[in-house]
Design a protein around this motif. Structure first.
Motif, PDB file in Angstrom:
ATOM      1  N   SER A 153       0.797   3.999   7.534  1.00 54.65           N
ATOM      2  CA  SER A 153       1.491   2.872   8.147  1.00 54.65           C
ATOM      3  C   SER A 153       1.441   1.640   7.248  1.00 54.65           C
ATOM      4  N   LYS A 157       4.608  -0.321   5.090  1.00 54.99           N
ATOM      5  CA  LYS A 157       4.902  -1.756   5.232  1.00 54.99           C
ATOM      6  C   LYS A 157       4.869  -2.445   3.875  1.00 54.99           C
ATOM      7  N   GLU A 284       9.494  -4.366   9.111  1.00 59.05           N
ATOM      8  CA  GLU A 284       8.914  -3.462  10.102  1.00 59.05           C
ATOM      9  C   GLU A 284       9.907  -2.422  10.607  1.00 59.05           C
ATOM     10  N   SER A 288       8.817   1.305  10.304  1.00 62.24           N
ATOM     11  CA  SER A 288       8.660   2.068  11.548  1.00 62.24           C
ATOM     12  C   SER A 288       9.466   3.350  11.506  1.00 62.24           C
ATOM     13  N   ALA A 291       7.729   5.833   9.214  1.00 63.68           N
ATOM     14  CA  ALA A 291       6.486   6.374   9.772  1.00 63.68           C
ATOM     15  C   ALA A 291       6.776   7.442  10.818  1.00 63.68           C
ATOM     16  N   MET A 459       6.637   0.520  16.764  1.00 65.71           N
ATOM     17  CA  MET A 459       5.907   1.209  15.706  1.00 65.71           C
ATOM     18  C   MET A 459       5.024   2.293  16.304  1.00 65.71           C
ATOM     19  N   PRO A 462      -1.353   3.343  14.237  1.00 65.77           N
ATOM     20  CA  PRO A 462      -1.597   3.648  12.823  1.00 65.77           C
ATOM     21  C   PRO A 462      -1.737   5.134  12.523  1.00 65.77           C
TER      22      PRO A 462
END
Length: 476
Positions: A153, A157, A284, A288, A291, A459, A462
């Motif tokens: 994560s 970013k 983000e 996101s 991820a 999101m 983690p």
């Protein structure tokens, strides 16, 4: 929307609603971190249009995808983003960028930003994008050789901050290699803080500043300082090299030149607002999406294998990849779109009616808040067969149902101008990952599956990743 042609049979008061408390309304049931899930659950219980309240603010909640599409296409003439978001941003000292601008200001900024995000301009900046991808590979290669688990994560970013700073502002912040996460952290704090304040039933921070509010204000100040620094550097580059005036090499230079034109409507505040918007909106959301995509591919080994094979077949060398090679990654793009259908970075969109209008035969007076639930019909078997399954192939055939139901970039005139850049960022990261590494594990740091956490975007909680090098280690 053409209200004259739309029959009205109900008022807002006629709509079903979850039980509410005096003064608080439904605020006690709405956790900012999970508010998207609550609204989705209520949509299943109360139907495609119902009402709720956040303190004294009444909200009409809409989950019908066809009606939402019509509403989005009625922007900016009939609907705008809620004034409360712009007010909170202004209260924090923010300047309006294209995301929050309205009316003529929006039209002026939209033209400028759309040009900078066009496919031709993104391709012109591609070498810088590829450079950031190579740094990501180097970071992952070092960890793979040391057999270390990585903060997926956090790395994503860092990657997206470096891309935006490089492509949009010409700044090599290089958080991937120098380990300085301050800019990324400030962006995350500001996005989450604005979203949290927008959902509060009353503006308590005007009388009582909690630690979270002081942290938000510090991050706003740091972000404003970074923005001013980017603008100063771009101005200095234009002054030092007259050739840049004919051919600017990044979006910020182009905006500064546009501001010089008589009657442009572009000034320092507009430029600063759009620099902040690009940092906030471009970091983000893409991180996101990446991820969730990597997590879903790990959960679906056959899709992961097919995506990797496409990269190996079509991208000869990730160190020399080209935009044209990435444009050919149809299956990888299908995987990304399917991931954004299941796990959209923006699962809802709040709007405000500028004039009296009708939606699903309900009269909405001017200033009505309309909460569009974007992930409802796209997850319903009645609208999309196998809606709960990760099936990238649905994006490759002639069936347009997924495209009609899933709107990760919005729709209509105010569709996200960064759509092409976001998909290119995703493809660079995935080509870097799949060409150079085997994924041996992706895991949430807590629980068996990552929780959805809503800030300004949605999101995953983690994630950590473990990789094995495929070929020679990346050169430093």
């Amino acid at each position: 929307m053409n209200t004259a042609a739309m029959p009205v049979s109900r008022e807002i008061a006629d709509l079903p609603a979850p039980p509410a408390l005096p003064f608080l309304g439904n605020a006690h049931q709405l956790n900012p971190r999970t508010i998207h899930q609550t609204m989705e659950q209520w949509s299943g219980r109360y139907g495609p249009i119902f009402r709720a309240s956040i303190g004294s603010r009444q909200v009409v909640v809409l989950s019908d995808s066809k009606a939402i599409s019509q509403v989005l296409r009625a922007r900016p003439d009939t609907f705008r983003r809620p004034a409360v978001t712009a007010d909170i941003s202004a209260e924090l000292g923010g300047a309006p960028g294209v995301l929050l601008a309205e009316g003529g200001d929006w039209l002026t900024q939209r033209r400028m930003v759309m040009h900078g995000f066009s496919p031709s301009m993104v391709k012109a900046y591609f070498l810088r994008l590829r450079q950031v991808g190579l740094r990501l590979a180097q970071r992952w290669s070092a960890a793979a050789q040391a057999q270390q688990e990585m903060d997926l994560s956090g790395d994503l970013k860092r990657y997206t901050v470096d891309v935006i700073a490089g492509l949009a502002f010409g700044e090599d912040v290089n958080t991937l290699q120098n380990g300085d996460d301050k800019l990324q952290d400030h962006v995350s704090v500001v996005m989450a803080g604005v979203a949290r304040r927008s959902l509060m039933p009353f503006p308590y921070w005007r009388w009582l500043r909690l630690p979270a509010d002081r942290r938000l204000e510090r991050s706003v100040g740091a972000l404003q300082a970074a923005t001013d620094g980017f603008i100063a550097q771009a101005s200095k580059a234009l002054a030092a090299d007259p050739a840049l005036r004919a051919q600017p090499v990044n979006m910020l230079q182009a905006m500064l030149l546009a501001a010089e034109k008589p009657g442009s409507g572009v000034n320092h505040a507009v430029i600063a607002g759009n620099v902040s918007t690009m940092l906030l909106g471009g970091q983000e959301t893409t991180a996101s999406a990446l991820a969730w995509l990597i997590w879903l591919l790990w959960q679906h080994p056959a899709a992961l294998k097919q995506a990797q094979q496409e990269v190996l077949d079509k991208v000869a060398d990730s160190w020399t990849m080209t935009p044209e090679q990435l444009d050919g990654l149809d299956y990888v793009e299908a995987c990304a779109l399917e991931a954004m259908r299941l796990k959209p970075p923006a699962p809802f969109l709040p709007l405000q009616a500028l004039y009296e209008t009708n939606v699903l035969d309900v009269r909405l007076p001017a200033d009505t808040l309309l909460w569009c639930v974007l992930r409802h019909d796209s997850m319903d078997e009645a609208f999309l067969p196998g809606a709960q399954r990760f099936t990238p192939e649905r994006w490759l055939g002639d069936d347009g149902a997924a495209r009609r139901l899933s709107m990760p970039f919005g729709a209509g005139p105010r569709m996200c101008p960064g759509r092409y850049l976001a998909l290119m960022e995703i493809k660079v990261a995935m080509a870097t990952l799949l060409a150079n590494f085997e994924v041996t594990q992706v895991r949430p740091l807590t629980g068996s599956a990552p929780k959805e956490v809503m800030g300004f975007t949605m999101m995953p909680a983690p994630l950590a990743i473990t990789l094995r090098q495929r070929g020679p280690a990346a050169a430093g």
